[in-house]
Write an enzyme that holds these catalytic residues in place. Structure first.
Site, PDB file in Angstrom:
ATOM      1  N   SER A 428       0.809  -1.215   0.000  1.00 22.81           N
ATOM      2  CA  SER A 428       0.000   0.000   0.000  1.00 22.81           C
ATOM      3  C   SER A 428       0.844   1.268   0.000  1.00 22.81           C
ATOM      4  O   SER A 428       0.386   2.318  -0.446  1.00 22.81           O
ATOM      5  CB  SER A 428      -0.899   0.021   1.245  1.00 22.81           C
ATOM      6  OG  SER A 428      -1.702  -1.117   1.313  1.00 22.81           O
ATOM      7  N   HIS A 449      -1.994  -2.858  -6.429  1.00 20.25           N
ATOM      8  CA  HIS A 449      -2.514  -2.461  -5.123  1.00 20.25           C
ATOM      9  C   HIS A 449      -4.037  -2.566  -5.127  1.00 20.25           C
ATOM     10  O   HIS A 449      -4.732  -1.711  -5.672  1.00 20.25           O
ATOM     11  CB  HIS A 449      -2.071  -1.039  -4.780  1.00 20.25           C
ATOM     12  CG  HIS A 449      -2.613  -0.568  -3.462  1.00 20.25           C
ATOM     13  ND1 HIS A 449      -2.924   0.750  -3.227  1.00 20.25           N
ATOM     14  CD2 HIS A 449      -2.919  -1.240  -2.315  1.00 20.25           C
ATOM     15  CE1 HIS A 449      -3.388   0.873  -1.998  1.00 20.25           C
ATOM     16  NE2 HIS A 449      -3.396  -0.319  -1.428  1.00 20.25           N
ATOM     17  N   GLU A 461      -4.887  -0.033  -8.243  1.00 17.41           N
ATOM     18  CA  GLU A 461      -3.763   0.835  -8.593  1.00 17.41           C
ATOM     19  C   GLU A 461      -2.652  -0.040  -9.170  1.00 17.41           C
ATOM     20  O   GLU A 461      -2.136  -0.935  -8.496  1.00 17.41           O
ATOM     21  CB  GLU A 461      -3.249   1.583  -7.360  1.00 17.41           C
ATOM     22  CG  GLU A 461      -4.091   2.780  -6.986  1.00 17.41           C
ATOM     23  CD  GLU A 461      -3.506   3.570  -5.828  1.00 17.41           C
ATOM     24  OE1 GLU A 461      -3.674   4.799  -5.827  1.00 17.41           O
ATOM     25  OE2 GLU A 461      -2.910   2.967  -4.925  1.00 17.41           O
ATOM     26  N   ASN A 499      -3.884   6.441  -1.294  1.00 16.33           N
ATOM     27  CA  ASN A 499      -3.460   6.519   0.104  1.00 16.33           C
ATOM     28  C   ASN A 499      -2.666   7.786   0.387  1.00 16.33           C
ATOM     29  O   ASN A 499      -2.817   8.413   1.450  1.00 16.33           O
ATOM     30  CB  ASN A 499      -2.625   5.294   0.473  1.00 16.33           C
ATOM     31  CG  ASN A 499      -3.482   4.058   0.692  1.00 16.33           C
ATOM     32  OD1 ASN A 499      -4.691   4.161   0.842  1.00 16.33           O
ATOM     33  ND2 ASN A 499      -2.854   2.896   0.696  1.00 16.33           N
TER      34      ASN A 499
END
Length: 703
Positions: A428, A449, A461, A499
C-alpha cells in the site's frame, strides 16, 4: 416465415439509408437494421438513419409491418453521451426520432439482443411490441449519470409495468433480464431460436390477424395497478437513505407521479422540465465527467496500442489473510486458477475456509449459483510450499507491510518463478523499486494495489516501477478489466495515489480534535458532505491497533495512542473513538470525549467551535493540494485518474466528481485562498492554473 437463407439474401440486397442503417423488405415486413459499432449508440448518424428508415416504412405500400433490429453484439445500448454537451445541429434530436417511430401506423416490433439500455429501451418503447432473446437485458440506468430517462421513458414505462416497477427500474438503474421483463409485460415474447426470424413472424402475425396497433403512450394496463400518493410516499421513505445526497432519484419519482396523474403530453412536458433541471445541475455534470474518466484510465499515452501482453493462465497469491484471499477470489471468479501460499497450516485452512464462506454468502443472496461456487473452489489450490508457484504466470505477494519481508519473498521468488512470469506486490505504501531490486529481473516487477475488501472494491492501482517493462504494464492494465477492476496507473511514491492523497485528511482530522471539535462532529461533517463514514469511524472499523501503533514505543502522546494503550482498539473491542453495542452500532463515547477534552486543555490555543464549512475546508482542501503535487510529480497520468481513484478506492462522493473536479467547482482561486487561510502552502500547479484561468480536472490538457 422467412428462413435463415432468405434473411441472408435480404441482408445482401438491403438498401442503404446511410452509413449505419439499411432497409429491406422480407415479404410484407420492413426490416430496419442499425449497424453502428461498438454498441449501436444513438449518435447523430443512427438518429438520422432511424428517421429516414421509419419514414420510408410508413410510406412503403409493400410493408405491412416493421421490425427494428441491430447488427453486432447488441441492440441500441443507449445514447451517445459524447453528444450531450455538443449535439449535432444537423441531426434530428432523439425526441423527434421517437415521435416518428411512435406515429408509425403499421405494427412495429423491436428485436432486442444484448442490451437495450437508456435511449435504446426508450426507442424500443416507441415500437408497439418488443421481442428479445433469452439472454437480453433491458433497463433505464440514466440515474447513474445524475439524470432521468428524458425521451419518454418515465412516461411510457409506467403505462406498461405500473408505477412501482417503473420506479424500481429507473431509480436503481439496474437492468432486468429478458425473462423478468417478459413477466412484467415489458417484453411481449422471448424468441428461443433465430431472433430475426422470430421477430419477422411476430410482425407478420400482428399485421395479419392482430387488432390495430396501440402505441405505448395510449396503453393503460400499468396505470390500472396501484399508484396512489401513498405508494410514492412509501417509496420515498423506504429509500431515503439511498436517495440522500442525490437529486436524480427524487426527480424520477416526480416524473412517474406525472405519468400516472397527467395526460401523456403533459407528462412529457413535466419529464422535460425535470430532465433539464438535472442536466444543468453540477451533480449530473460531475457524474457524467466520472463516466468518461473511468473509461479513460486504461489509456497509457506512452504504451502503443500494439504493445504485447503476456498470457495469464495461472496465478499465485502469497498470503492467505484478508487481502490475499480477496485477491485470489478475483481471479477464481474470472475463471483463472489460483495457487494460494501460506507458511502456516492453520492460517492456510482459515484462508481457504473464508473464501468458501464468502462465496456461500453470495450463493444465499442469489448472486452465485452452486455450480459457479463449485467451479471457483475447484480452481483453488493451496500449499505451504512457495516452490509450487514455479509454473504461475503471475505471482502476487500480499503479506505484512514490512519492506525487509517483502524483499526476502521477492528474492526467493526470483529463483522459483519461471522466466517471463510477472512478480507483483500488493503493498500500500512501500517502495516498489526497492522490492524489485531484490530480484535479478526488475522489469518483471510491478505493483498491483488492491483495496479492501479486495474481492469487492473496484479500484486497482497499477504501480509502474522505474524498471517495469512496457508489456508488464500493458498486461496488468488489461488484466484489471478481466477481473472487473478499474485500473489506475501510478508511479512509485509513498502511498501511491489514493493513500497518499487521503493521508492529509487523516492528519487534519487528528489535528482538529485538539482544537475544539469532537471526533463525531468531524465525522458528521464528512458524512454530510457525502462520505459513507468519517475518518474516526473508519479508524474504529479498521482497528486502531493495526494502523501503526506499537505498544513497545507508545508514549501516550496522542489521543489514538492513549486509546490503544487502554485497549480501545475499535469495533472489535466494542470501544474505540466510539462505544459500540453487540450489533456494532456506534454511540459517542464519554470516555473518548473526556480524553479529547484533556488533550484540548493542554493545547496552546483554547478550543473553539467550528462550522461544517470550516471542517470540510480543513479536511478536504489538503487532499486537493496533495493531488496537485501528485500530478506535478508525474505520479498520476491525468487529473481525472485521481478522481476515479478516490471515488473507487475511498468512497469519495461521486456526486461531487472527486476531489479534483470538486476543486474546480469551488474555483481554484478560492481553493488557494482556503489553503492559505488554514496555513497550507498551495501547490505550484494550483497557482499556475489559477493564473491561467484554467481548470485542474482537465489537466494535463489545461496546462
Amino acid at each position: 416465415m422467412a428462413s435463415g437463407e432468405t434473411l441472408d439474401a435480404v441482408r445482401e440486397s438491403a438498401q442503404t439509408i446511410n452509413d449505419v442503417t439499411t432497409y429491406a423488405c422480407v415479404g410484407t415486413v420492413a426490416l430496419i437494421t442499425l449497424d453502428s459499432p461498438p454498441v449501436n449508440a444513438l449518435g447523430s448518424a443512427v438518429r438520422q438513419g432511424l428517421m429516414a428508415a421509419f419514414a420510408r416504412a410508413a410510406a412503403d405500400p409493400e410493408a405491412h409491418a416493421v421490425v427494428l433490429a441491430c447488427a453486432g453484439r447488441t441492440f441500441i445500448a443507449g445514447a451517445d453521451i459524447r453528444e450531450f454537451d455538443a449535439p449535432d445541429p444537423d441531426a434530428p434530436d432523439l425526441l423527434e426520432v421517437l415521435a416518428q417511430i411512435d406515429a408509425c401506423p403499421k405494427p412495429t416490433v423491436a428485436a432486442i439482443h444484448g442490451t437495450a439500455l437508456g435511449g435504446g429501451l426508450e426507442t424500443a418503447l416507441c415500437c408497439h411490441t418488443r421481442v428479445a432473446t433469452p439472454s437480453a437485458k433491458v433497463g433505464l440506468p440514466e440515474v447513474a449519470l445524475g439524470l432521468l430517462p428524458g425521451a419518454g421513458g418515465t412516461q411510457r414505462l409506467p403505462r406498461i409495468v405500473g408505477a412501482q416497477t417503473a420506479l424500481e427500474m429507473m431509480v436503481f438503474g439496474k437492468p432486468v433480464i429478458a425473462s423478468r421483463a417478459h413477466e412484467i409485460g415489458l417484453i411481449d415474447a422471448i424468441i428461443e431460436g433465430d431472433l430475426l426470424e422470430g421477430a419477422i413472424a411476430f410482425a407478420e402475425n400482428a399485421a395479419q390477424s392482430g387488432p390495430p396497433p396501440v402505441p405505448v403512450r395510449e396503453r393503460s394496463e400499468g396505470l390500472s395497478l396501484p399508484h396512489d400518493a401513498e405508494l410514492f410516499a412509501r417509496f420515498r421513505a423506504d429509500n431515503a437513505r439511498a436517495f440522500k445526497g442525490y437529486q436524480a432519484p427524487e426527480n424520477i419519482v416526480r416524473a412517474v407521479e406525472a405519468a400516472v396523474t397527467l395526460p401523456f403530453e403533459a407528462g412529457m412536458r413535466r419529464e422535460a422540465e425535470l430532465f433539464q433541471e438535472l442536466f444543468t445541475s453540477r451533480q449530473s455534470a460531475a457524474l457524467r465527467y466520472l463516466f468518461f474518466a473511468e473509461r479513460q484510465t486504461a489509456r497509457v499515452p506512452d504504451l502503443p496500442a500494439d504493445t504485447p501482453r503476456r498470457p495469464i493462465a495461472q496465478v499465485g497469491v502469497i498470503g492467505a489473510g484478508t487481502m490475499g484471499r480477496g485477491i485470489a477470489m478475483n481471479f477464481l471468479s474470472a475463471g483463472i486458477p489460483v495457487t494460494l501460499v501460506e507458511q502456516d497450516e492453520a492460517a492456510l485452512e482459515r484462508g481457504v475456509a473464508a473464501i468458501r464462506r464468502t462465496y456461500e454468502i453470495s450463493l444465499k443472496k442469489g448472486k452465485l449459483t452452486q455450480a459457479k461456487l463449485d467451479a471457483c473452489m475447484e480452481r483453488l489450490q493451496s500449499t505451504l510450499n512457495m516452490a509450487d508457484l514455479g509454473e504461475a504466470d503471475l505471482v502476487i505477494e500480499a503479506v505484512f507491510e514490512k519492506l525487509a519481508l517483502k524483499q526476502e519473498i521477492f528474492a526467493r521468488l526470483d529463483g522459483i518463478a519461471r522466466p517471463g512470469a510477472i512478480l507483483a506486490t500488493n503493498t500500500s505504501f512501500l517502495d516498489i523499486n526497492a522490492i524489485a531490486a531484490a530480484t535479478s529481473r526488475p522489469g518483471d516487477v510491478i505493483g498491483l494495489h488492491f483495496f479492501s475488501p479486495a474481492n469487492v472494491m473496484r479500484l486497482l492501482e497499477v504501480v509502474r516501477a522505474s524498471a517495469t517493462s512496457p508489456d508488464v504494464v500493458a498486461t496488468a492494465m488489461g488484466l484489471a478489466r478481466t477481473i472487473a477492476k478499474i485500473p489506475v496507473l501510478s508511479g512509485v511514491c509513498d502511498g501511491f495515489i489514493a493513500n497518499r492523497m487521503m493521508t492529509p485528511r487523516m492528519d487534519a482530522a487528528q489535528a482538529l480534535i485538539l482544537e475544539g471539535p469532537l471526533p463525531w462532529e468531524v465525522d458528521q461533517a464528512i458524512v454530510d458532505y457525502g462520505f459513507a463514514m468519517g475518518p474516526f469511524a473508519m479508524l474504529d472499523l479498521v482497528g486502531l491497533d493495526v494502523i501503526g501503533w506499537d505498544p513497545a514505543t507508545s508514549t501516550s502522546s496522542t489521543v489514538t495512542q492513549v486509546l490503544c494503550e487502554t485497549g480501545r482498539w475499535g469495533q472489535k473491542r466494542q470501544a474505540g473513538f466510539y462505544d459500540y453495542d453487540e450489533m456494532r452500532r456506534p454511540t459517542p463515547s464519554p470516555v473518548t470525549e473526556a480524553l479529547v477534552r484533556e488533550f484540548q486543555s493542554r493545547a496552546e490555543t483554547p478550543p473553539r467551535p467550528f462550522s461544517d464549512e470550516e471542517l470540510i475546508e480543513r479536511l478536504l482542501l489538503p487532499v486537493v493540494n496533495e493531488g496537485a503535487r501528485v500530478l506535478e510529480e508525474g505520479i498520476a497520468l491525468r487529473a481525472s485518474d485521481i478522481d476515479v481513484a478516490l471515488v473507487m478506492g475511498y468512497g469519495w462522493p461521486p456526486a461531487t466528481g472527486g476531489p479534483v473536479f470538486w476543486a474546480d467547482t469551488l474555483g481554484l482561486g478560492n481553493v488557494i485562498a482556503g489553503l492559505e487561510a488554514i496555513g497550507e502552502t498551495p501547490a505550484p500547479l494550483l497557482r499556475r492554473l489559477a493564473e491561467a484561468d484554467a481548470t485542474l480536472h482537465t489537466w494535463p490538457e489545461a496546462a
